[in-house]
Design an enzyme around this catalytic site. Structure first.
Site, PDB file in Angstrom:
ATOM      1  N   HIS A 226       0.176  -0.286   6.663  1.00 34.53           N
ATOM      2  CA  HIS A 226       0.117   0.555   7.855  1.00 34.53           C
ATOM      3  C   HIS A 226       1.378   0.472   8.712  1.00 34.53           C
ATOM      4  CE1 HIS A 226      -1.344  -3.274   9.729  1.00 34.53           C
ATOM      5  NE2 HIS A 226      -0.729  -2.805  10.794  1.00 34.53           N
TER       6      HIS A 226
ATOM      7  N   ASP B 197      -4.104  -3.562   2.266  1.00 36.51           N
ATOM      8  CA  ASP B 197      -3.077  -3.167   3.236  1.00 36.51           C
ATOM      9  C   ASP B 197      -1.748  -3.843   2.903  1.00 36.51           C
ATOM     10  OD1 ASP B 197      -1.724  -2.239   5.421  1.00 36.51           O
ATOM     11  OD2 ASP B 197      -3.213  -2.866   6.894  1.00 36.51           O
TER      12      ASP B 197
ATOM     13  N   SER C  42       1.562  -7.814  11.966  1.00 37.35           N
ATOM     14  CA  SER C  42       1.146  -7.251  10.685  1.00 37.35           C
ATOM     15  C   SER C  42       2.267  -7.394   9.662  1.00 37.35           C
ATOM     16  CB  SER C  42       0.786  -5.774  10.836  1.00 37.35           C
ATOM     17  OG  SER C  42      -0.353  -5.620  11.641  1.00 37.35           O
TER      18      SER C  42
END
Length: 251
Positions: A66, A97, A167
């Site tokens: 993402h 992810d 992230s």
């Protein structure tokens, strides 16, 4: 005899915390140069920063899927301030992810990927990331649990603090190997250290499927500097800004 045994136990408890602390230090010193900030200009005009880490010395970088989604332009900032040229997404996983970015580079410091099938709840971990854009922040915690979702996908629940821009952060085991990639956390009042990461074996599969080969484990204690000149830092920022302005004019 009883007194000797008691003294031995006391000495063990005194040594263990120092050893664990030293382990985090050594892991950070060796691997921090391979952990990068992923700078993203989105198609809607917004900007975003995530974390990534180098997996091959010629510029293959792992991050969360993402992070570069809907990107108009992506580049990389190393922990010494050097900035790359454009980073291109070369692979993205469909079930987890994860994504791979590629930059033109050589002789980069890189991490070693471990076998995530051997991970067990209670293991000590070290995480290096860029929470709130505070580059190369070191945190520690545990593998809280290994979770298997209904679709068969495995997640690692971790107790190490994770914040926005974290992230894509690599999660290291006690041997300094990346065993998972941080990607999400439970938000909301009352939730503390309920964070999740993608096991490294999914990353290995993605790298293989994309046609790349992992190098031999790095044995250097002091990683080499990226081949980008810090003297060109300001010039590169000016060039990047011009590229972004042109891209936004066309979009």
């Amino acid at each position: 005899m009883k007194k000797v045994c008691t003294l031995g136990l006391i000495l063990c408890w005194a040594v263990l915390p120092a050893a664990a602390q030293n382990n985090h230090v050594l892991i950070a010193e060796k691997n921090a140069p391979a952990v990068v900030a992923v700078n993203v200009a989105k198609k809607d005009g917004s900007t975003f920063t995530g974390t990534g880490f180098v997996v091959t010395p010629d510029g293959l970088i792992a991050t969360s899927r993402h992070v570069p989604e809907d990107a108009l332009y992506v580049n990389i900032t190393f922990n010494n301030g050097a900035v790359s040229g454009e980073a291109v997404t070369v692979a993205a996983a469909g079930n987890v992810d994860l994504a791979l970015l590629k930059i033109q580079a050589r002789n980069l410091p890189y991490v070693t990927l471990g076998d995530s099938s051997k991970v067990r709840p209670g293991e000590t971990i070290t995480v290096i990331g860029n929470p709130r854009r505070l580059q190369n922040t070191i945190s520690s915690g545990l593998i809280s649990q290994v979770r298997k979702k209904a679709d068969g996908v495995i997640w690692h629940q971790i107790s190490a603090p994770i914040s926005p821009s974290s992230s894509g952060s690599p999660v290291f085991n006690a041997q300094g190997e990346v065993i998972s990639v941080a990607f999400a956390s439970y938000e909301g009042e009352g939730n503390q250290n309920l964070n999740f990461s993608v096991p490294s074996n999914y990353l290995k599969d993605l790298i293989t499927a994309a046609g790349y080969t992992l190098p031999a484990p790095s044995t250097t204690t002091a990683a080499p500097s990226p081949t980008y000149s810090q003297n060109a830092f300001v010039a590169h920022l000016q060039k990047s800004w011009e590229i972004l302005k042109n891209l936004f004019r066309k979009s």
